[in-house]
Design an enzyme around this catalytic site. Structure first.
Site, PDB file in Angstrom:
ATOM      1  CG  MET A 233      44.701 -45.077  38.147  1.00 44.31           C
ATOM      2  SD  MET A 233      46.036 -46.180  38.673  1.00 44.31           S
ATOM      3  CE  MET A 233      45.978 -47.415  37.372  1.00 44.31           C
TER       4      MET A 233
ATOM      5  CG  PHE B 254      13.749 -28.472  19.003  1.00 43.55           C
ATOM      6  CD1 PHE B 254      13.954 -28.214  20.360  1.00 43.55           C
ATOM      7  CD2 PHE B 254      13.380 -29.750  18.623  1.00 43.55           C
ATOM      8  CE1 PHE B 254      13.781 -29.207  21.308  1.00 43.55           C
ATOM      9  CE2 PHE B 254      13.192 -30.751  19.561  1.00 43.55           C
ATOM     10  CZ  PHE B 254      13.399 -30.478  20.911  1.00 43.55           C
ATOM     11  CD  GLN B 255      16.052 -32.768  19.873  1.00 44.74           C
ATOM     12  OE1 GLN B 255      15.771 -33.417  18.867  1.00 44.74           O
ATOM     13  NE2 GLN B 255      15.984 -33.277  21.100  1.00 44.74           N
TER      14      GLN B 255
ATOM     15  CE  LYS C 209      11.993 -34.922   9.425  1.00 41.90           C
ATOM     16  NZ  LYS C 209      10.904 -34.489  10.320  1.00 41.90           N
TER      17      LYS C 209
ATOM     18  CD  GLU D 262      21.506 -40.128  22.098  1.00 44.21           C
ATOM     19  OE1 GLU D 262      21.836 -40.008  23.310  1.00 44.21           O
ATOM     20  OE2 GLU D 262      20.426 -39.700  21.652  1.00 44.21           O
TER      21      GLU D 262
END
Lengths: 557, 167
Positions: free
Chosen positions: A470, A110-111, A160, A48
């Site tokens: 760097m 959940f999630q 949802k 993502e």
């Protein structure tokens, strides 16, 4: 009746969205089901974070709002770095996240993660939608806020049951947005414009200090007109590269920590500094007390909070850069008196040019310069973060705005590869070349999967030195060569690319560089050039952290 | 460095207080006091914030607050003629045969109301500016303050002017 998910996609299409970058998951299933037969192009990334960076790269390359989509919990959390990157560089992105149903909100379902709370400090604004019927208004507001004023990312969290909730078919989509608490100033205040014009007319050693705001505003023509009318030299920040053509005689290149010596000297010696869509970042100013010590300061920015934040200003002008510059130009007499000032700068330029050693070794700067010659200002250059980024900024001759895409404010390693993917969708048919380091590239290297799947024609040029270069440079200069955890074992990047179905080649000799880059550019589809460069090359000149910007090391004083 | 009283008019939406307080912590500004409530217009709330800082810091606070989409207006009342009030509820030890009379007497002088009485305590309600409440608090300490509740400060401009009517 139709579902919230349907309203969402319809809303995106009404906003002109053509491509979104995303990754499916449980609570966004209703949205994906609508996407399945929608005209919206959905690009499946491999992580993502890459979706957020790709949307950001799309926005930078096109000037339009980039859109990404992720599921709740880990999906949403993985967007965070990408959202923060866009926030720091004021990039218009709309991030859509799934959320657990409103009935479970706050239950550690959940999630579930509180992405609305998490992203509050790194978004321009964000929404947690609780009713499907609010979607048309929220989508319109999100795009409006993201793309106007000082642009920035906006997140919309979609439980949802909002996606599955039903609304009447005839639900209306707003055609305009008016928010009481958000009224960006466009035109500069006439009194301040007057004062600025007076200072500009009087100045003998003016300097235009140009930042990313100039590109976001689309003010390149006004900038050129102002510079030429005044005969004023122009230095740009990392984000401002491309605002003026790189080989214009008034262009001094980048200023700041790795800026050109002549740009930094010009800042120190100028009698009038005009900051245009720039924010006096510490990487630009070095020790702020000694930045432009002899100058009066005019600061033009659409965000009033940037004016006076880091540096006190004599003439503040709040407004959109393009409008303000147009207002200013109309008040300036033609004819400049900057001849002696430009002559002085040319002397510095002659004494301290940006050079590369010609000793037959494979210097990374040479790779960038060769690429610059081959592309001649066409296409889009994307960078990762670190030495590769600074060499690209210093040695590539950017000729147009939006031809340079880099993570400036946040300095996000792993940004480049997904951002380059986004740029390809924004500018089909144009060359998109990623200048990468071997460290950064490995931060989102899984996106080779996305690139292969959609045959995204990104050309990846790896300046491979086997170091986190760097950081190694700082260790060499400031930590007695103690290379703590900065050496990377060799990686067969071409092998990895091939495993994904992407072609590539290795370059180990200076003499092979030009031909390899030609091959990559001519190649139909993605291509990887793994260039084994000098391992301990440094980025010079360099202003050590906390020093004044005329106190550079490595500029052949 | 001095105290500034800011009056912030906001859209009354979920998360707006969190946006405001988050901004203060993130940018390192200190809140001395904060009071939130609905106001004369439905759907909006007013937050009165007292901050301590130099003029430049406070200017930055105001500008950053103004950037929040849900913030409609920010006004600095510091240099303006205004009335400021805080409310305190103080539960103080007061034995019926002993100190109760003295406590009641102090309460009267401060025009504070006795709003509850227990067998060994009285609870006072007092409104006023911070100094007045501080003074009462100091006087009551020797009697034994059991509990003290203070609201944040609220402030209103004197005269006909309103914060909202100003440009």
């Amino acid at each position: 009746m139709k579902t919230g998910a349907k309203v969402l996609i319809e809303g995106l299409l009404r906003q002109g969205t053509k491509t979104i970058f995303g990754y499916p998951g449980g609570v966004v299933l209703p949205i994906y089901d609508v996407l399945y037969d929608s005209p919206l192009q959905h690009i499946l990334v491999r992580h993502e974070q890459a979706a957020a960076h790709a949307a950001d790269g799309y926005a930078r390359a096109s000037g339009r709002v980039g859109v990404c989509l992720a599921t709740s919990g880990p999906g949403a959390c993985n967007l965070v770095t990408g959202i923060a990157t866009a926030y720091m560089d004021s990039i218009p992105v709309v991030a859509l996240t799934g959320q657990v149903p409103t009935s479970l909100l706050g239950n550690d379902a959940f999630q579930e993660s509180d992405i609305h709370g998490i992203t509050m400090p790194i978004t321009k604004h964000n929404y947690l939608v609780t009713r499907a019927e609010d979607l048309p208004q929220v989508i319109a507001e999100a795009f409006y806020i993201a793309s106007t004023g000082r642009p920035g990312p906006v997140l919309i969290d979609l439980p949802k049951d909002v996606s599955t909730g039903e609304v009447p078919d005839e639900i209306e989509f707003p055609t305009s947005v008016n928010l009481r608490g958000y009224q960006p100033t466009v035109k500069g205040h006439p009194r301040q414009i007057e004062r600025a014009a007076e200072l500009l007319t009087k100045a003998e050693r003016p300097l235009l200090y140009v930042g990313g705001g100039t590109i976001l505003s689309g003010a390149e023509q006004e900038l050129l007109a102002l510079a030429e009318r005044l005969g004023a030299p122009v230095t740009t920040t990392l984000m401002g590269l491309g605002a003026i053509c790189g080989d214009h005689p008034l262009n001094l290149g980048m200023l700041g920590m790795h800026g050109t010596a002549y740009a930094n000297y010009a800042v120190t010696e100028c009698d009038l500094l005009v900051a245009i869509g720039a924010r006096f970042d510490d990487r630009v100013t070095g020790r702020i007390e000694t930045f432009a010590p002899n100058a009066q300061v005019i600061h033009i920015d659409v965000d009033p909070a940037e004016i006076g934040k880091n540096k006190s200003v004599d003439v503040p002008i709040v407004g959109d850069v393009r409008h303000v510059l147009a207002q200013l130009i109309s008040r300036l007499p033609a004819g400049s008196k900057t001849g002696p000032w430009l002559a002085r700068i040319d002397q510095w330029r002659a004494i301290h040019p940006l050079t590369i050693r010609d000793d037959g070794l494979l210097h990374p700067q040479y790779v960038v310069r060769t690429l610059s010659e081959l592309l001649d200002g066409e296409g889009v250059i994307v960078s990762e973060v670190g030495q590769n980024q600074m060499w690209a900024a210093q040695h590539f001759c950017f000729k147009k705005p939006r031809s340079w895409i880099t993570s400036g404010g946040l300095g996000t390693m792993g940004y480049g590869l997904p951002a380059a993917m986004g740029a390809c969708f924004a500018r089909p048919g144009e060359q998109v070349v990623l200048i990468a380091g071997d460290g950064s590239l490995q931060m989102n290297i899984q996106e080779f999967g996305t690139i292969a799947q959609y045959r995204i024609p990104v050309k990846v040029v790896v300046l491979n030195n086997g170091f986190l270069g760097m950081v190694r440079q700082w260790q060499e200069l400031f930590y007695e060569h103690r290379y703590a955890y900065t050496e990377l074992p060799p990686v067969n990047f071409v092998g990895i690319a091939r495993a994904y179905g992407i072609d590539g080649m290795v370059v180990e000799e200076c003499g092979e560089v030009r031909e390899a880059l030609r091959t990559a550019i001519a190649h139909d589809g993605p291509f990887v050039v793994d260039v084994h460069v000098e391992r301990e090359e440094n980025v010079f000149p360099m202003v050590p952290a906390g020093a004044a910007i005329n106190e550079m090391i490595g500029s052949r004083l | 460095m001095k105290q500034h009283t800011l009056s912030v008019l906001v859209e009354n939406r979920a998360g707006v207080l969190s946006r405001v307080t988050g901004l203060f912590s993130r940018r390192g500004f200190n809140i001395e006091s904060l009071a939130v409530g609905t106001c004369e217009e439905e759907g909006t709330s007013r937050i009165t914030i007292v901050v301590f800082g130099d003029d430049r810091e406070v200017e930055q606070v105001i500008k950053q607050l103004n950037k929040l989409i849900d913030v409609i207006k920010v006004s600095d009342l510091t240099e303006r003629a205004r009335v400021e009030r805080e409310l305190a509820l103080i539960k103080v030890s007061a034995d019926p045969g002993g100190t109760r009379a003295e406590v009641m007497q102090i309460a009267t002088i401060f025009r504070s109301q006795v709003i509850d009485v227990g067998s060994k305590t009285v609870t006072l309600e007092v409104t006023g500016d911070s100094d007045k409440i501080d003074a009462l608090q100091r006087l009551l300490v020797p009697y034994g303050i059991r509990e003290l509740y203070r609201t944040g400060r609220i402030a209103v401009l004197r005269g006909q002017k309103t914060v909202k009517s100003e440009k």
